[in-house]
Design an enzyme around this catalytic site. Structure first.
Site, PDB file in Angstrom:
ATOM      1  N   ASP A  44       0.864  -1.178  -0.265  1.00  0.00           N
ATOM      2  CA  ASP A  44       0.142   0.010   0.011  1.00  0.00           C
ATOM      3  C   ASP A  44       0.847   1.102   0.169  1.00  0.00           C
ATOM      4  O   ASP A  44       0.404   2.396  -0.206  1.00  0.00           O
ATOM      5  CB  ASP A  44      -1.164   0.046   0.947  1.00  0.00           C
ATOM      6  N   ASP A  83      -0.973  -6.058  -0.467  1.00  0.00           N
ATOM      7  CA  ASP A  83      -1.491  -5.472   0.937  1.00  0.00           C
ATOM      8  C   ASP A  83      -2.918  -5.328   1.133  1.00  0.00           C
ATOM      9  O   ASP A  83      -3.634  -4.753   0.175  1.00  0.00           O
ATOM     10  CB  ASP A  83      -0.855  -4.025   1.180  1.00  0.00           C
ATOM     11  N   GLU A 182       9.549  -3.874  10.369  1.00  0.00           N
ATOM     12  CA  GLU A 182       9.747  -2.674   9.647  1.00  0.00           C
ATOM     13  C   GLU A 182      10.458  -1.744  10.974  1.00  0.00           C
ATOM     14  O   GLU A 182       9.654  -1.678  11.847  1.00  0.00           O
ATOM     15  CB  GLU A 182       8.624  -1.975   9.123  1.00  0.00           C
TER      16      GLU A 182
HETATM   17  O1  KIV Z   1       3.464  -0.897   1.499  1.00  0.00           O
HETATM   18  C1  KIV Z   1       4.586  -1.633   1.490  1.00  0.00           C
HETATM   19  O2  KIV Z   1       5.328  -1.254   0.221  1.00  0.00           O
HETATM   20  C2  KIV Z   1       5.125  -2.454   2.597  1.00  0.00           C
HETATM   21  C3  KIV Z   1       6.727  -2.524   2.611  1.00  0.00           C
HETATM   22  C4  KIV Z   1       7.437  -1.465   3.042  1.00  0.00           C
HETATM   23  C5  KIV Z   1       7.110  -3.818   3.337  1.00  0.00           C
HETATM   24  O3  KIV Z   1       4.388  -2.729   3.442  1.00  0.00           O
END
Ligand code: KIV
Length: 259
Positions: A44, A83, A182
């Protein structure tokens, strides 16, 4: 041969690092797949890097589906994880099931990722896994909670470190096949990586995770802002400006097109 969640768990057992990158359209998905990464994540973060929002909060489920479908058309071998965006799963396990189900049915996702730990999110993960949907967790700095956490490193105090470790354990017990960690201290990421049998994928979490993820526009040098822990391997922003200037010059001087 397409990558499976089971193969990723085997890679951890074999000590082979897992490479994860984000994609938001057909072209990027196809290039990453051809380059041989194990996981392509329709993150996301596309809200920020492809749609120009300041946070990931505004992107909708329908927008994520739209991008995921485009990436799907370019990906043949990598595991495609999508996501679930903000408020498409937090309400209830039923809401999560509907949202994740659409990602698998309509976009051809092979797994979904959602943010946060126990107890409510772990219960949701368990519900999705029972329905046959592979799930990747995400702990530490969870950008969908930016209004509570900011974009700051998490897990610095012993209490916060213990909470993140407990969340990771709860996600594994709920059936997640991998977990993104993260922006936490490297020793906390090590502790989590050693404790879990499923792979940990780090971003700003040091060298000890079983794999690493970057937002691809950071790697390519396309983003106007990137977090301090991200690394650019190319300055695509400047290369594109140069190419556009060359084209403009040739058009204005009637060098392009050739007769
Ligand atoms: O949304 C995204 O790109 C992520 C990564 C940073 C793991 O969740």
């Amino acid at each position: 041969m397409p990558v499976t969640p089971q193969q990723l768990i085997q890679r951890k057992q074999q000590g082979r690092s897992i490479v994860v990158l984000t994609a938001w359209d057909y072209a990027i998905g196809q290039i990453l797949d051809q380059a041989g990464v194990e996981i392509i994540l329709v993150g996301d973060s596309l809200a920020m890097v492809a749609l120009g929002y300041e946070t990931t909060l505004p992107v909708t489920l329908d927008e994520m589906l739209h991008h995921a479908k485009a990436v799907r058309r370019g990906v043949k071998n990598a595991l495609l994880v999508v996501d679930l965006p903000f408020l498409s799963y937090q309400e209830s396990p039923q809401q999560a099931l509907q949202s994740a189900g659409r990602m698998l049915k309509e976009a051809g996702a092979q797994a979904v990722k959602l943010e946060g730990g126990y107890p409510a999110i772990a219960e949701t993960v368990s519900r999705l896994v029972q329905a046959g949907i592979p799930v990747m967790g995400h702990v530490g700095l969870t950008p969908q909670s930016v209004r509570q956490l900011g974009f700051k490193q998490q897990g610095k105090s012993p209490a916060s470190g213990e909470r993140i470790l407990a969340e990771a354990i709860a996600l594994e017990q709920a059936g997640a096949f991998a977990i993104v960690i993260e922006h936490v201290p490297s020793d906390l990421a090590l502790q989590i990586t050693q404790k879990l049998t499923i792979p940990t994928i780090g971003i700003g979490a040091g060298v000890h995770c079983d794999g690493q993820v970057l937002v691809t526009s950071d790697l390519l040098g396309l983003s106007t802002w990137k977090p301090p822990f991200a690394k650019s391997y190319l300055n695509l922003h400047d290369l594109i400006i140069k190419a556009v200037q060359n084209f403009s010059e040739e058009v204005r001087s009637h060098q392009f097109p050739e007769p």
